[in-house]
Design an enzyme around this catalytic site. Structure first.
Site, PDB file in Angstrom:
ATOM      1  N   PHE A 197      -0.755  11.851   2.425  1.00 17.41           N
ATOM      2  CA  PHE A 197      -1.864  11.337   3.245  1.00 17.41           C
ATOM      3  C   PHE A 197      -2.545  10.115   2.649  1.00 17.41           C
ATOM      4  O   PHE A 197      -3.434   9.556   3.249  1.00 17.41           O
ATOM      5  CB  PHE A 197      -2.877  12.461   3.506  1.00 17.41           C
ATOM      6  CG  PHE A 197      -2.266  13.596   4.291  1.00 17.41           C
ATOM      7  CD1 PHE A 197      -1.865  13.408   5.616  1.00 17.41           C
ATOM      8  CD2 PHE A 197      -2.041  14.837   3.700  1.00 17.41           C
ATOM      9  CE1 PHE A 197      -1.278  14.441   6.328  1.00 17.41           C
ATOM     10  CE2 PHE A 197      -1.461  15.873   4.417  1.00 17.41           C
ATOM     11  CZ  PHE A 197      -1.070  15.680   5.735  1.00 17.41           C
ATOM     12  N   TYR A 256       9.098   7.331  16.142  1.00 12.96           N
ATOM     13  CA  TYR A 256       9.088   7.436  14.676  1.00 12.96           C
ATOM     14  C   TYR A 256      10.226   8.328  14.198  1.00 12.96           C
ATOM     15  O   TYR A 256      11.024   7.952  13.327  1.00 12.96           O
ATOM     16  CB  TYR A 256       7.729   7.983  14.227  1.00 12.96           C
ATOM     17  CG  TYR A 256       7.589   8.102  12.724  1.00 12.96           C
ATOM     18  CD1 TYR A 256       7.379   6.964  11.942  1.00 12.96           C
ATOM     19  CD2 TYR A 256       7.637   9.345  12.093  1.00 12.96           C
ATOM     20  CE1 TYR A 256       7.240   7.062  10.563  1.00 12.96           C
ATOM     21  CE2 TYR A 256       7.497   9.448  10.725  1.00 12.96           C
ATOM     22  CZ  TYR A 256       7.302   8.309   9.957  1.00 12.96           C
ATOM     23  OH  TYR A 256       7.166   8.415   8.605  1.00 12.96           O
ATOM     24  N   ASP A 296       7.699 -10.760   7.296  1.00 12.28           N
ATOM     25  CA  ASP A 296       7.905  -9.875   8.440  1.00 12.28           C
ATOM     26  C   ASP A 296       9.383  -9.494   8.411  1.00 12.28           C
ATOM     27  O   ASP A 296      10.249 -10.312   8.712  1.00 12.28           O
ATOM     28  CB  ASP A 296       7.551 -10.636   9.725  1.00 12.28           C
ATOM     29  CG  ASP A 296       7.899  -9.839  10.980  1.00 12.28           C
ATOM     30  OD1 ASP A 296       8.423  -8.703  10.846  1.00 12.28           O
ATOM     31  OD2 ASP A 296       7.669 -10.353  12.084  1.00 12.28           O
ATOM     32  N   ASP A 345       5.822  -7.332   2.140  1.00 13.16           N
ATOM     33  CA  ASP A 345       4.865  -6.705   3.049  1.00 13.16           C
ATOM     34  C   ASP A 345       4.412  -7.745   4.054  1.00 13.16           C
ATOM     35  O   ASP A 345       4.437  -8.944   3.774  1.00 13.16           O
ATOM     36  CB  ASP A 345       3.660  -6.144   2.282  1.00 13.16           C
ATOM     37  CG  ASP A 345       3.044  -4.952   3.015  1.00 13.16           C
ATOM     38  OD1 ASP A 345       3.200  -3.819   2.532  1.00 13.16           O
ATOM     39  OD2 ASP A 345       2.405  -5.159   4.081  1.00 13.16           O
ATOM     40  N   SER A 360       0.840  -1.205   0.000  1.00  8.89           N
ATOM     41  CA  SER A 360       0.000   0.000   0.000  1.00  8.89           C
ATOM     42  C   SER A 360       0.871   1.249   0.000  1.00  8.89           C
ATOM     43  O   SER A 360       2.099   1.166   0.162  1.00  8.89           O
ATOM     44  CB  SER A 360      -0.918   0.001   1.232  1.00  8.89           C
ATOM     45  OG  SER A 360      -0.098   0.048   2.399  1.00  8.89           O
ATOM     46  N   THR A 420      -1.492   7.163   2.411  1.00  6.76           N
ATOM     47  CA  THR A 420      -0.772   5.951   2.815  1.00  6.76           C
ATOM     48  C   THR A 420      -1.451   5.321   4.028  1.00  6.76           C
ATOM     49  O   THR A 420      -2.246   5.967   4.714  1.00  6.76           O
ATOM     50  CB  THR A 420       0.683   6.269   3.212  1.00  6.76           C
ATOM     51  OG1 THR A 420       0.663   6.992   4.459  1.00  6.76           O
ATOM     52  CG2 THR A 420       1.392   7.118   2.180  1.00  6.76           C
TER      53      THR A 420
END
Ligand code: ZN
Length: 657
Positions: free
Chosen positions: A588, A554, A460, A440, A419, A590
């Protein structure tokens, strides 16, 4: 050979042309009859021209169409009279023939008629079908092929010795067929090439094709030359990604451009590669001359790429002087490699091309084994194959393809590709010709794109063993790794440091930072071998230069990743690996930007969501595709001399400028 004719289905196809479409597709459905654009069909009909006159027309398969999927528009309508007159000429160059065929079509938008159009025209039957059936070539490609063919078919068919396809073959048949055919003739066989059937209806011609091929199959079965077993062959289990990437890089160096390499270690491919007589069996040549364009005359056995190159150059030097015009040598790199450890490696400018080479070579293996059991495999001589490989019509076809796309033959790996930015990067690189491995945690990744150049792997990335396995799979599928897009990232929640748990902190660092350490380390030997040098693109964030409250984990993870990438820039420049970074903001579309995250981030800045979304200097939203376009640019020639760059993609930020 199964007869797939279905009366109810056939009833939907009413006129000559549509009946022709129907049985052409039936032939195309069977790989043992035709492979990837091989074979062709025709029907003779009449059309009313602009003057209201009936004109006899040959509808013949157009170049570039595949029998399996052909439509009415795939048949070129050519004036019969013109074709029959051409067949009477003493000589005609193939280039002139191609021009005449095109000029004689009654529809300027029709595809170029098949080079076998004149041959179809001179056969005095309404429907004509032509295939390169496996069983037929297995029988003809033997030292006693002609005797076997007479044994199988008696005088029910006309047998034509091998003649180069094109005008020479049509001219020969125009002269000999009427002399040799009789009321009971139902087909024509071309030695080392294929077989024709014909009839008054599409059904009759198709039935005869199936019957003729079935007779060849039965003949091979009777002589224990149909199902050939090989000793069981188990694939090697140790990691081979670095060895495969080295082999690919050597082939690409000889080719002069990047190629995708797919490795097949199924029992058949491995069994053949380990066959004790492999050097004799596989060095004869292809099943039919048209395969030479895809597979080259012979495969490379083992890994001596330079030896292959020298042999190809010698082959060219030996045969080129006989050409009537000066020839330019094609790249001297193999397209098929048989290696006792790896199995069968196939190469192409695109993953789809490599897949076609695999299909063709799988059939080649099967039929080499059959011919060997029947009496010994013998392909056409090198001189005849050279003629087809350097045929001006084939060379013209290659030229018409134009320049390949920017990343043709190259391989990219994108993390977090199901995505958002990752998906947009994958899509953009695929569109520009790269083969893409997408990773993913979301299992949907496997089906994100449906094309030969896509390999989606659920993985993962914080699990080292899973990453190793994925890289192994990627290199077996595409041969190496040229571009690495480190994109996967999580933003767990907005939380002040005072409330931050170590578990949450570590969770973010595991994905955004630590997984990339493993990936960079493991990708390095592969990137070093990239034919046009390795490239790494790191998707950072505006937060690196301008952190925000409540986003400690983050911001720190991405800042550390940026620093890691800067060190990689320094360490890997001697290997010509370029590392560049993008710091996006306001993207935005995502998965990170759930409504909840959006609201909490807006609140952290004391803004409404609307104001937050367009708070940059240009008051614009950045899309995932904008970031993807920048990532692709960083992998391309625009950034060929840039490494270690950090490019903001944020609509302009007062705290960054
Ligand atoms: Zn043919």
């Amino acid at each position: 050979m199964h007869n797939l004719w279905d009366a109810a289905e056939a009833a939907h196809y009413t006129d000559d042309l549509h009946q022709r479409v129907y049985t052409s597709r039936l032939l195309g459905r069977e790989q043992a009859l035709v492979l990837h654009g091989g074979g062709n069909t025709s029907v003779k009909s009449t059309v009313s021209n602009i003057f209201g006159e009936d004109e006899p027309i040959l509808y013949v398969k157009g170049s570039g169409w595949d029998l399996a999927t052909i439509e009415a528009a795939g048949f070129a309508p050519v004036r019969m009279q013109h074709l029959l007159r051409l067949a009477q000429l003493e000589t005609l160059s193939d280039a002139a023939m191609a021009r005449e065929l095109k000029a004689a079509t009654i529809d300027p938008s029709a595809p170029a008629p098949s080079v076998e159009a004149i041959l179809h025209a001179i056969l005095p039957y309404k429907f004509v079908d032509h295939t390169h059936a496996d069983a037929v070539v297995a029988i003809t490609n033997t030292p006693d092929g002609r005797a076997y063919v007479e044994d199988v078919y008696g005088d029910s068919i006309v047998i034509v010795p091998y003649i180069m396809p094109g005008f020479a073959l049509a001219r020969h048949c125009a002269e000999h067929f009427p002399r040799e055919a009789h009321a009971g003739t139902i087909g024509m066989l071309l030695m080392n090439h294929g077989i024709f059937s014909f009839g008054a209806t599409a059904h009759e011609s198709y039935d005869r094709m199936i019957a003729l091929v079935s007779r060849a199959e039965a003949y091979l079965q009777q002589r224990n030359a149909w199902h050939i077993s090989l000793p069981p062959a188990a694939p090697i289990t140790r990691p081979i990604r670095d060895e495969l990437a080295l082999l690919r890089s050597r082939v690409c160096a000889v080719a002069g451009f990047p190629l995708v390499m797919t490795t097949h270690d199924d029992e058949r491919s491995l069994g053949f590669a380990r066959h004790p007589d492999i050097r004799t069996l596989a060095q004869q040549g292809p099943l039919t001359p048209d395969h030479v364009i895809r597979t080259r005359r012979v495969p490379l056995i083992g890994r001596d790429v330079q030896g292959y190159r020298a042999a190809y150059e010698q082959y060219f030097a030996e045969h080129a002087p006989r050409s009537s015009q000066p020839l330019t040598m094609l790249d001297p790199a193999p397209r098929v490699i048989l290696d006792a450890e790896f199995g069968l490696c196939v190469l192409g400018r695109h993953a789809q091309d490599a897949a076609i080479v695999y299909d063709i070579y799988s059939h080649t293996i099967e039929n080499i084994l059959r011919a060997t059991a029947l009496g010994g495999y013998r392909a056409l001589d090198a001189a005849s194959l050279f003629e087809v490989e350097y045929w001006d019509l084939e060379q013209a076809k290659l030229k018409r393809q134009g320049a390949p796309p920017e990343f043709a033959g190259e391989v990219a790996l994108v993390t977090g590709a199901a995505s958002g930015i990752g998906r947009a990067c994958a899509e953009t690189l695929l569109k520009r010709g790269a083969a893409v491995v997408g990773l993913d945690i979301n299992p949907e990744i496997e089906h994100t794109f449906q094309q030969a150049g896509w390999l989606g792997v659920q993985c993962d990335i914080t699990n080292e063993a899973a990453l190793f396995e994925t890289l192994e799979k990627a290199v077996r599928r595409f041969g190496g790794l040229d571009m690495l897009i480190l994109n996967a990232g999580i933003f767990s929640s907005s939380r002040p440091i005072a409330d931050l748990t170590l578990k949450e902190w570590q969770g973010v660092l595991d994905v955004n930072l630590n997984a990339n350490v493993t990936l960079l380390r493991e990708a390095y030997p592969l990137l070093k071998l990239a034919p046009r040098s390795g490239r790494v693109v790191v998707i950072g964030t505006r937060n690196v230069a301008a952190p925000g409250k409540g986003a400690a984990a983050y911001s720190v993870s991405k800042a550390a990743l940026t620093q890691l990438a800067r060190v990689a820039t320094l360490e890997w420049s001697r290997d010509n690996i370029r590392v560049n970074m993008i710091h996006p903001d306001a993207v935005f579309d995502t998965a990170i930007w759930t409504d909840e995250v959006l609201q909490s981030r807006a609140a952290a800045y004391g803004m409404t969501v609307e104001a937050y979304k367009s708070r940059n200097l240009l008051r614009t939203e950045v899309s995932s595709y904008d970031v993807a376009a920048m990532a692709a640019a960083m992998c391309g020639s625009l950034f060929a001399k840039t490494t270690g760059a950090q490019v903001p993609l944020d609509g302009g930020n007062e705290r960054v400028v």
